[in-house]
Design a protein around this motif. Sequence first.
Motif, PDB file in Angstrom:
ATOM      1  N   SER A 103     -13.511 -20.952  10.946  1.00 22.64           N
ATOM      2  CA  SER A 103     -13.982 -21.185  12.493  1.00 22.64           C
ATOM      3  C   SER A 103     -14.012 -20.311  13.432  1.00 22.64           C
ATOM      4  O   SER A 103     -13.585 -19.395  13.099  1.00 22.64           O
ATOM      5  CB  SER A 103     -12.988 -22.371  12.916  1.00 22.64           C
ATOM      6  OG  SER A 103     -11.716 -21.702  13.003  1.00 22.64           O
ATOM      7  N   GLY A 104     -14.859 -20.447  14.382  1.00 24.80           N
ATOM      8  CA  GLY A 104     -15.091 -19.309  15.341  1.00 24.80           C
ATOM      9  C   GLY A 104     -15.796 -18.252  14.646  1.00 24.80           C
ATOM     10  O   GLY A 104     -16.628 -18.173  13.678  1.00 24.80           O
ATOM     11  N   PHE A 105     -15.648 -16.917  15.219  1.00 21.79           N
ATOM     12  CA  PHE A 105     -16.572 -15.757  14.535  1.00 21.79           C
ATOM     13  C   PHE A 105     -15.519 -15.003  13.711  1.00 21.79           C
ATOM     14  O   PHE A 105     -14.376 -14.463  14.173  1.00 21.79           O
ATOM     15  CB  PHE A 105     -16.769 -14.948  15.690  1.00 21.79           C
ATOM     16  CG  PHE A 105     -17.437 -13.704  15.296  1.00 21.79           C
ATOM     17  CD1 PHE A 105     -18.867 -13.801  15.002  1.00 21.79           C
ATOM     18  CD2 PHE A 105     -16.946 -12.386  14.988  1.00 21.79           C
ATOM     19  CE1 PHE A 105     -19.713 -12.465  14.500  1.00 21.79           C
ATOM     20  CE2 PHE A 105     -17.770 -11.179  14.432  1.00 21.79           C
ATOM     21  CZ  PHE A 105     -18.955 -11.336  14.399  1.00 21.79           C
ATOM     22  N   THR A 106     -15.830 -15.041  12.475  1.00 26.20           N
ATOM     23  CA  THR A 106     -14.793 -14.512  11.284  1.00 26.20           C
ATOM     24  C   THR A 106     -15.477 -13.078  10.849  1.00 26.20           C
ATOM     25  O   THR A 106     -16.653 -13.380  10.221  1.00 26.20           O
ATOM     26  CB  THR A 106     -14.274 -15.593  10.426  1.00 26.20           C
ATOM     27  OG1 THR A 106     -13.624 -16.552  11.198  1.00 26.20           O
ATOM     28  CG2 THR A 106     -13.511 -14.749   9.294  1.00 26.20           C
ATOM     29  N   CYS A 107     -14.922 -12.426  10.752  1.00 28.27           N
ATOM     30  CA  CYS A 107     -15.271 -11.043  10.099  1.00 28.27           C
ATOM     31  C   CYS A 107     -14.600 -10.757   8.808  1.00 28.27           C
ATOM     32  O   CYS A 107     -13.612 -10.425   9.105  1.00 28.27           O
ATOM     33  CB  CYS A 107     -15.710  -9.895  11.111  1.00 28.27           C
ATOM     34  SG  CYS A 107     -16.297  -8.286  10.402  1.00 28.27           S
ATOM     35  N   ALA A 108     -14.947 -10.527   7.573  1.00 29.38           N
ATOM     36  CA  ALA A 108     -14.290  -9.682   6.683  1.00 29.38           C
ATOM     37  C   ALA A 108     -14.994  -8.520   5.930  1.00 29.38           C
ATOM     38  O   ALA A 108     -16.002  -8.721   6.033  1.00 29.38           O
ATOM     39  CB  ALA A 108     -14.564 -10.941   5.189  1.00 29.38           C
ATOM     40  N   ASP A 109     -13.955  -7.778   5.717  1.00 25.34           N
ATOM     41  CA  ASP A 109     -14.360  -6.203   5.468  1.00 25.34           C
ATOM     42  C   ASP A 109     -13.281  -6.013   4.457  1.00 25.34           C
ATOM     43  O   ASP A 109     -12.175  -5.975   4.509  1.00 25.34           O
ATOM     44  CB  ASP A 109     -14.469  -5.451   6.605  1.00 25.34           C
ATOM     45  CG  ASP A 109     -14.947  -3.843   5.945  1.00 25.34           C
ATOM     46  OD1 ASP A 109     -15.886  -3.859   5.488  1.00 25.34           O
ATOM     47  OD2 ASP A 109     -14.070  -2.900   6.018  1.00 25.34           O
ATOM     48  N   ASP A 110     -14.029  -5.473   3.020  1.00 21.15           N
ATOM     49  CA  ASP A 110     -12.820  -4.680   2.293  1.00 21.15           C
ATOM     50  C   ASP A 110     -12.154  -5.929   1.589  1.00 21.15           C
ATOM     51  O   ASP A 110     -10.939  -5.695   1.602  1.00 21.15           O
ATOM     52  CB  ASP A 110     -12.374  -3.588   2.696  1.00 21.15           C
ATOM     53  CG  ASP A 110     -11.920  -2.797   1.326  1.00 21.15           C
ATOM     54  OD1 ASP A 110     -12.379  -3.296   0.343  1.00 21.15           O
ATOM     55  OD2 ASP A 110     -10.946  -1.838   1.669  1.00 21.15           O
ATOM     56  N   ALA A 111     -12.490  -7.260   1.740  1.00 18.85           N
ATOM     57  CA  ALA A 111     -11.644  -8.434   1.585  1.00 18.85           C
ATOM     58  C   ALA A 111     -11.687  -9.033  -0.013  1.00 18.85           C
ATOM     59  O   ALA A 111     -12.876  -8.850  -0.473  1.00 18.85           O
ATOM     60  CB  ALA A 111     -11.634  -9.457   2.379  1.00 18.85           C
ATOM     61  N   THR A 112     -10.582  -9.509  -0.296  1.00 20.02           N
ATOM     62  CA  THR A 112     -10.640 -10.320  -1.606  1.00 20.02           C
ATOM     63  C   THR A 112     -10.220 -11.894  -1.409  1.00 20.02           C
ATOM     64  O   THR A 112      -8.970 -11.728  -1.041  1.00 20.02           O
ATOM     65  CB  THR A 112     -10.298  -9.659  -2.927  1.00 20.02           C
ATOM     66  OG1 THR A 112     -10.574  -8.457  -2.989  1.00 20.02           O
ATOM     67  CG2 THR A 112     -10.299 -10.532  -4.145  1.00 20.02           C
ATOM     68  N   ILE A 113     -11.182 -12.920  -1.615  1.00 20.78           N
ATOM     69  CA  ILE A 113     -10.770 -14.101  -1.093  1.00 20.78           C
ATOM     70  C   ILE A 113     -10.633 -14.815  -2.363  1.00 20.78           C
ATOM     71  O   ILE A 113     -11.870 -15.180  -2.827  1.00 20.78           O
ATOM     72  CB  ILE A 113     -11.744 -14.659   0.178  1.00 20.78           C
ATOM     73  CG1 ILE A 113     -11.816 -13.688   1.155  1.00 20.78           C
ATOM     74  CG2 ILE A 113     -11.188 -16.144   0.385  1.00 20.78           C
ATOM     75  CD1 ILE A 113     -12.734 -13.977   2.345  1.00 20.78           C
ATOM     76  N   ASN A 114      -9.583 -15.325  -2.906  1.00 22.48           N
ATOM     77  CA  ASN A 114      -9.613 -15.979  -3.955  1.00 22.48           C
ATOM     78  C   ASN A 114      -9.457 -17.658  -3.508  1.00 22.48           C
ATOM     79  O   ASN A 114      -8.442 -18.132  -3.484  1.00 22.48           O
ATOM     80  CB  ASN A 114      -8.176 -15.550  -4.889  1.00 22.48           C
ATOM     81  CG  ASN A 114      -8.335 -14.348  -5.388  1.00 22.48           C
ATOM     82  OD1 ASN A 114      -9.424 -13.929  -5.784  1.00 22.48           O
ATOM     83  ND2 ASN A 114      -7.367 -13.645  -5.310  1.00 22.48           N
ATOM     84  N   GLY A 115     -10.640 -18.358  -3.337  1.00 16.18           N
ATOM     85  CA  GLY A 115     -10.697 -19.574  -3.184  1.00 16.18           C
ATOM     86  C   GLY A 115     -12.295 -19.898  -2.713  1.00 16.18           C
ATOM     87  O   GLY A 115     -12.772 -19.082  -2.308  1.00 16.18           O
TER      88      GLY A 115
END
Length: 700
Positions: A576-588
């Motif tokens: 939600s909102g403004f979300t920024c992912a960098d160098d991330a591993t999202i398991n799901g």
Amino acid sequence: MRRQRPTLIAVSTLIAITLTTAAPTPATAAPPDQVTALTAHQADGYTTLAWQPVDGATDYQIERTPVDADGAPTGAPTIVGIWRPNRQINQQAPTFADAGYNPGDTFQWRVRARTGTTEQPYSDPVTATTTAPWGNPDTPGEGLRTGWETTHAAQYTSDTDEYAYTAAIDALSDRVRVVELGRTVQNRPINMLVIGHPTPPATPAAVAATAPVAINCNVHGNEPGDREACLIMARQLAFSTDPRITDLLSHTTVLIVPTINGDGRANNTRGNSTGQDLNRDYSLIRQPETTAYITMVRDYRPVAGYDGHEFGNSRAGDLPMLPPRHQNVAQPIFDQSQDMIEGHMYAKGAEAGWWACPYGCEGGGNVGLSEETILRNTLGLKNVTNSLLELRSSGGQTRPDEGNTANNRRRKTYSAVWTFHQFLDYHRADRADILNSRAEAIETQAANTGRLVFRGSRPIPAHPAPHPGDSPPPLDAPPADLILDTPPCAYKLTDAQYNGARTDGPGGVGTTVAQRIAAHGWKVITIGDDHYVPLNQPERGLIPLLLDPKGVEKLTDGERIHPTLTGRRNGPLVVSGFTCADDATINGPVTVRAGAALVTTATTISGPLTAAGAAGVLLADSTINGPVRIANTTDTISIIDATIAGPTDLSGNTTGTDAPVLAGTTIRGPLSCTGNNPTPHNLGIANTVHGPRTTQCAAL
Ligand SMILES: [Zn+2]
């Protein structure tokens, strides 16, 4: 380092070449210090003199004598040229482009060596008739002439002459469409000739698909030499039946803007009618002229460019050139531009006798720096291989006979004609490399890695000796306080910053930041009253220069937004909102809520990615191990250099005037795009899809 091509391209760059009769064989052996084997090749507005070098020569003098049809002198012999060792990269085959005469006249040439100041004997003479102005005067179209040509360079072509000339080309040639890009402050049309064979593509998007090239002339109104070249060249491209020309135009579209600064030209001023130097405004686009050009770059997407000027340094070479060197320009664009200049122009200049060299040159001062406001740098930051072109204003130290204004003007203009034709040949021969460099640059920029520099240039090392210039431009290293080691993910602008009235345009009225960002073609996400400009897009190097508080010539002080998601995260994620992912591993699985936005770089998401009614989704240099479904997005979509292991579906996205981007991405599954307005496009970087591509994405 970019590879050096081992052989020169075979396509001749000279138009209507004729070889003179060979020099007569002397009855007795030549003295050892006499120049021999002098030849004269005729081309548009210049004559290439070539000869056998003399051992120990310090320099050479080129003498020209006007003669009548029988070869009898009609005037005094004059030294018109000095050949010096720093003139060309291949000193074993000296050449000199003699210009600065009335094309079509007949001359006799001789060349002699000097050893120190000692003059050696002249060569045997060569006599030839020079090439008349291009085009049969009695053939419609070909017979058009500019005001500059009809007055024998006594006057520059006026604005009204230009409009009549370009309109006539438009009317008489199927290859040409003249479009008005905008109007100057004083309401002069800013015209662009769109030239293709047999006809130019019908729309800017269709032109963009041909990897077009752009030539920009006369941004400084009191530097008109290249403008006349743009006008002459437009006629050649429109009407020539030379197979080289039709081949060129069958493989790309040539975009020529002969007069970007019409008001400055009419008033013979450097700036426009407000006094603004337009070549310090291409990033800020405060003025209508620069706005017109930058909007053209957004819509037509040229992959290569040249920008014409004149240079007042009398010690410079004939044709100083310089690549985009701002350190935020992607390395492949810098390298490709350098290859165009040093790999192609220096080599071809040594053949034709033109002295191409780095801008700056001996005593050149603090020129050729990193201001992103200069078109050379702006285009580089837009991933366009390009160069500045300067025409030395004066005859200088190597052309002693150019006090004559008309002759000096002719030398400048025809040297620009030569350069622009060479530019087209380079694009024709190196198109694949140019496009690869562009693709690499866009992917590099969108990955948003590495430091940002607000001002500072890449060095231009001196070309290895024998080099075609005495000194490269200043180093211009970035000062420490203008380096940002950790780039933000995005800039956040308040509504007042984004939509607020501005006073930095003509008459104290400026377009809004929103309008300028739109002219640059940057993607923006609006959430509530906040406007986010992510950096994971192709012009990542330019965005901070205009929106960061450290920008030297900026539009506003945007707020740096840093990534909120980094490292490993387990379980479903709802954005939600403004979300920024960098160098991330999202398991799901990841779900982007309506009105929210997800921006990723160097991130891996396992599980489906679903966005319904999101404000924006921008993925770069990221991997999604699962299906991706993006529907009903309101603001913007960009997927660059991603890997998606699963079906990908873009549907019902209505993103205003901002087309979704899907570029350089590998999709292991079907790709479906339906009901998107505008239609998605790929920036000219093909995707790899292991499955059917349907409907709107069939050609991506
Ligand atoms: Zn200039």
